[in-house]
Write a protein that holds these residues in place. Structure first.
Motif, PDB file in Angstrom:
ATOM      1  N   TYR A   1      44.859  42.997  30.464  1.00 29.07           N
ATOM      2  CA  TYR A   1      44.490  42.268  29.242  1.00 29.07           C
ATOM      3  C   TYR A   1      45.670  41.500  28.653  1.00 29.07           C
ATOM      4  CZ  TYR A   1      40.682  45.617  29.681  1.00 29.07           C
ATOM      5  OH  TYR A   1      39.656  46.381  30.168  1.00 29.07           O
ATOM      6  N   LYS A   2      46.612  41.111  29.496  1.00 31.13           N
ATOM      7  CA  LYS A   2      47.751  40.322  29.031  1.00 31.13           C
ATOM      8  C   LYS A   2      47.585  38.870  29.461  1.00 31.13           C
ATOM      9  CE  LYS A   2      50.770  43.175  30.874  1.00 31.13           C
ATOM     10  NZ  LYS A   2      52.021  43.816  31.295  1.00 31.13           N
ATOM     11  N   PHE A   3      48.115  37.971  28.636  1.00 29.89           N
ATOM     12  CA  PHE A   3      48.017  36.546  28.911  1.00 29.89           C
ATOM     13  C   PHE A   3      49.058  36.151  29.956  1.00 29.89           C
ATOM     14  CE2 PHE A   3      46.415  36.929  24.515  1.00 29.89           C
ATOM     15  CZ  PHE A   3      45.133  36.448  24.730  1.00 29.89           C
ATOM     16  N   VAL A   4      48.586  35.674  31.107  1.00 29.06           N
ATOM     17  CA  VAL A   4      49.462  35.201  32.168  1.00 29.06           C
ATOM     18  C   VAL A   4      49.850  33.747  31.902  1.00 29.06           C
ATOM     19  CG1 VAL A   4      49.650  34.763  34.648  1.00 29.06           C
ATOM     20  CG2 VAL A   4      48.389  36.760  33.824  1.00 29.06           C
ATOM     21  N   ALA A   5      48.877  32.948  31.466  1.00 32.06           N
ATOM     22  CA  ALA A   5      49.120  31.538  31.156  1.00 32.06           C
ATOM     23  C   ALA A   5      48.120  31.097  30.109  1.00 32.06           C
ATOM     24  CB  ALA A   5      48.981  30.679  32.416  1.00 32.06           C
ATOM     25  N   VAL A   6      48.554  30.246  29.205  1.00 37.33           N
ATOM     26  CA  VAL A   6      47.660  29.731  28.172  1.00 37.33           C
ATOM     27  C   VAL A   6      47.833  28.225  28.017  1.00 37.33           C
ATOM     28  CG1 VAL A   6      47.575  31.881  26.855  1.00 37.33           C
ATOM     29  CG2 VAL A   6      49.321  30.194  26.305  1.00 37.33           C
ATOM     30  N   ASP A   7      46.747  27.575  27.647  1.00 33.99           N
ATOM     31  CA  ASP A   7      46.760  26.163  27.275  1.00 33.99           C
ATOM     32  C   ASP A   7      46.243  26.120  25.840  1.00 33.99           C
ATOM     33  OD1 ASP A   7      46.306  23.048  28.448  1.00 33.99           O
ATOM     34  OD2 ASP A   7      45.031  23.622  26.772  1.00 33.99           O
ATOM     35  N   ILE A   8      47.031  25.598  24.927  1.00 40.36           N
ATOM     36  CA  ILE A   8      46.673  25.621  23.506  1.00 40.36           C
ATOM     37  C   ILE A   8      46.690  24.210  22.936  1.00 40.36           C
ATOM     38  CG2 ILE A   8      47.259  26.556  21.236  1.00 40.36           C
ATOM     39  CD1 ILE A   8      48.824  28.762  22.728  1.00 40.36           C
ATOM     40  N   GLY A   9      45.665  23.873  22.165  1.00 40.22           N
ATOM     41  CA  GLY A   9      45.685  22.627  21.416  1.00 40.22           C
ATOM     42  C   GLY A   9      44.712  21.560  21.854  1.00 40.22           C
ATOM     43  N   ALA A  10      43.909  21.824  22.876  1.00 37.17           N
ATOM     44  CA  ALA A  10      42.924  20.834  23.307  1.00 37.17           C
ATOM     45  C   ALA A  10      41.887  20.612  22.209  1.00 37.17           C
ATOM     46  CB  ALA A  10      42.236  21.291  24.589  1.00 37.17           C
ATOM     47  N   TYR A  11      41.325  19.417  22.167  1.00 37.58           N
ATOM     48  CA  TYR A  11      40.310  19.093  21.170  1.00 37.58           C
ATOM     49  C   TYR A  11      39.095  20.005  21.336  1.00 37.58           C
ATOM     50  CZ  TYR A  11      42.935  14.683  20.787  1.00 37.58           C
ATOM     51  OH  TYR A  11      43.908  13.737  20.615  1.00 37.58           O
ATOM     52  N   GLY A  12      38.513  20.390  20.202  1.00 36.52           N
ATOM     53  CA  GLY A  12      37.339  21.253  20.230  1.00 36.52           C
ATOM     54  C   GLY A  12      36.163  20.670  20.979  1.00 36.52           C
ATOM     55  N   LYS A  13      36.099  19.346  21.087  1.00 38.20           N
ATOM     56  CA  LYS A  13      34.965  18.713  21.766  1.00 38.20           C
ATOM     57  C   LYS A  13      35.069  18.802  23.283  1.00 38.20           C
ATOM     58  CE  LYS A  13      36.712  13.952  22.215  1.00 38.20           C
ATOM     59  NZ  LYS A  13      36.540  13.867  23.676  1.00 38.20           N
ATOM     60  N   ASN A  14      36.238  19.137  23.802  1.00 39.16           N
ATOM     61  CA  ASN A  14      36.450  19.151  25.252  1.00 39.16           C
ATOM     62  C   ASN A  14      35.872  20.401  25.901  1.00 39.16           C
ATOM     63  OD1 ASN A  14      37.796  16.779  24.909  1.00 39.16           O
ATOM     64  ND2 ASN A  14      39.800  17.524  25.550  1.00 39.16           N
ATOM     65  N   SER A  15      35.489  20.270  27.163  1.00 35.97           N
ATOM     66  CA  SER A  15      34.968  21.413  27.917  1.00 35.97           C
ATOM     67  C   SER A  15      36.106  22.238  28.489  1.00 35.97           C
ATOM     68  CB  SER A  15      34.075  20.921  29.064  1.00 35.97           C
ATOM     69  OG  SER A  15      34.856  20.254  30.038  1.00 35.97           O
ATOM     70  N   ASP A  16      35.838  23.520  28.759  1.00 40.14           N
ATOM     71  CA  ASP A  16      36.866  24.380  29.355  1.00 40.14           C
ATOM     72  C   ASP A  16      37.321  23.846  30.713  1.00 40.14           C
ATOM     73  OD1 ASP A  16      36.683  26.029  27.184  1.00 40.14           O
ATOM     74  OD2 ASP A  16      35.536  27.609  28.186  1.00 40.14           O
ATOM     75  N   GLY A  17      36.363  23.388  31.525  1.00 38.83           N
ATOM     76  CA  GLY A  17      36.717  22.859  32.839  1.00 38.83           C
ATOM     77  C   GLY A  17      37.587  21.629  32.747  1.00 38.83           C
ATOM     78  N   GLY A  18      37.295  20.775  31.789  1.00 37.58           N
ATOM     79  CA  GLY A  18      38.096  19.573  31.593  1.00 37.58           C
ATOM     80  C   GLY A  18      39.498  19.888  31.119  1.00 37.58           C
ATOM     81  N   ILE A  19      39.609  20.855  30.222  1.00 34.62           N
ATOM     82  CA  ILE A  19      40.923  21.252  29.720  1.00 34.62           C
ATOM     83  C   ILE A  19      41.773  21.795  30.861  1.00 34.62           C
ATOM     84  CG2 ILE A  19      42.145  22.851  28.186  1.00 34.62           C
ATOM     85  CD1 ILE A  19      39.603  22.724  26.377  1.00 34.62           C
ATOM     86  N   LEU A  20      41.168  22.632  31.708  1.00 32.43           N
ATOM     87  CA  LEU A  20      41.913  23.204  32.830  1.00 32.43           C
ATOM     88  C   LEU A  20      42.437  22.130  33.765  1.00 32.43           C
ATOM     89  CD1 LEU A  20      42.843  25.628  34.568  1.00 32.43           C
ATOM     90  CD2 LEU A  20      40.617  25.494  35.725  1.00 32.43           C
ATOM     91  N   SER A  21      41.600  21.165  34.108  1.00 23.95           N
ATOM     92  CA  SER A  21      41.982  20.187  35.129  1.00 23.95           C
ATOM     93  C   SER A  21      43.166  19.328  34.721  1.00 23.95           C
ATOM     94  CB  SER A  21      40.785  19.290  35.477  1.00 23.95           C
ATOM     95  OG  SER A  21      40.476  18.435  34.384  1.00 23.95           O
ATOM     96  N   ASN A  22      43.373  19.165  33.411  1.00 27.41           N
ATOM     97  CA  ASN A  22      44.499  18.328  32.976  1.00 27.41           C
ATOM     98  C   ASN A  22      45.648  19.142  32.403  1.00 27.41           C
ATOM     99  OD1 ASN A  22      45.299  15.548  32.937  1.00 27.41           O
ATOM    100  ND2 ASN A  22      45.243  15.622  30.702  1.00 27.41           N
ATOM    101  N   SER A  23      45.566  20.457  32.534  1.00 27.89           N
ATOM    102  CA  SER A  23      46.651  21.316  32.056  1.00 27.89           C
ATOM    103  C   SER A  23      47.696  21.483  33.153  1.00 27.89           C
ATOM    104  CB  SER A  23      46.101  22.690  31.661  1.00 27.89           C
ATOM    105  OG  SER A  23      45.647  23.394  32.809  1.00 27.89           O
ATOM    106  N   TYR A  24      48.878  21.952  32.773  1.00 28.79           N
ATOM    107  CA  TYR A  24      49.914  22.236  33.762  1.00 28.79           C
ATOM    108  C   TYR A  24      49.424  23.286  34.759  1.00 28.79           C
ATOM    109  CZ  TYR A  24      53.264  19.742  30.798  1.00 28.79           C
ATOM    110  OH  TYR A  24      53.923  18.780  30.076  1.00 28.79           O
ATOM    111  N   LEU A  25      48.713  24.289  34.249  1.00 29.13           N
ATOM    112  CA  LEU A  25      48.187  25.335  35.121  1.00 29.13           C
ATOM    113  C   LEU A  25      47.201  24.749  36.124  1.00 29.13           C
ATOM    114  CD1 LEU A  25      47.731  28.280  35.967  1.00 29.13           C
ATOM    115  CD2 LEU A  25      46.017  28.440  34.137  1.00 29.13           C
TER     116      LEU A  25
END
Length: 232
Positions: free
Chosen positions: A42-66
């Motif tokens: 239950y520990k965070f290995v990697a996080v992406d913070i600050g994406a717009y609320g309107k964006n989808s999870d899949g979209g946020i992932l694809s443009n993140s460093y991770l």
């Protein structure tokens, strides 16, 4: 065989000035997104913070460093490994829900129509759902520890990003003990980087044939005697 479970959490904020509908989400609130990869402790290995609320999870992932690192195979992830008690080798994968695209490195459930016609696919989805529950539980623990998540954050998005990052780091420190620290030092050379990863925004992608084949192989294993759980 999995690296961790992936999901997004909407952190509700006051409507930022002059932001239009960028932060307005499907829940009819304004938010930034905490996209998190969580391990079995239950520990965070990697996080992406600050994406717009309107964006989808899949979209946020694809443009993140991770997401970009996973796509380009830039992370120090171990090679394919044998499934227990079999001669089948499969890659280590991230587990996600229907919001994410199917990839060689990312397992998502079979779509609903297929599940209704195939009990083995339903079993695979159920097993995947149990494995993915760790990220939902981690979000629950984060909210229980830091009650700021129970109300709307009265902060600009960039300040809200810092608040969320701080709570994620503190959550990991609270979860950690001497054994965890030792195991993290040992595994850091063969798995994901120990640091938290942050970035913004994005868009989705399409699955490759190998991704479909890998999911079918995992399904076959879960439905075989070798993949049977003790209580089944």
């Amino acid at each position: 065989m999995n690296i961790g479970a992936l999901d997004g959490k909407h952190v509700v904020i006051e409507a930022p000035p002059n932001s239009g509908s960028l932060y307005f989400n499907y829940k009819k609130t304004f938010s930034i997104v905490l996209l998190a990869l969580v391990d079995a402790q239950y520990k965070f290995v990697a996080v992406d913070i600050g994406a717009y609320g309107k964006n989808s999870d899949g979209g946020i992932l694809s443009n993140s460093y991770l997401g970009k690192a996973l796509e380009k195979n830039k992370l120090n992830i171990p090679n394919e490994q044998y499934l227990p008690s079999t001669n089948e080798k499969l890659p280590l994968v991230v587990i996600g829900d229907e919001a994410f695209p199917l990839k060689k490195y990312l397992l998502r459930p079979y779509p609903g129509p297929q599940v209704r016609e195939d009990q083995n696919k339903k079993k695979f989805n159920d097993r995947l759902s149990r494995a993915r529950k760790v990220v939902e539980d981690a979000f629950g623990q984060l909210t229980a520890k830091f009650r700021i998540y129970c109300r709307r954050l009265n902060a600009l998005p960039k300040n809200a990003d810092t608040i969320v990052m701080t709570t994620c780091i503190l959550h990991n420190y609270i979860k950690a003990d001497a054994t965890d620290v030792h195991s993290r030092e040992v595994s850091s050379s063969t798995s994901l980087p120990a640091g938290l990863i942050t970035s913004l925004n994005g868009q989705g992608g399409s699955a490759q044939p190998e991704a479909f084949e890998n999911r079918d192989k995992f399904k076959k294993f879960f439905c075989s005697p070798a993949g049977k759980l003790p209580w089944e």
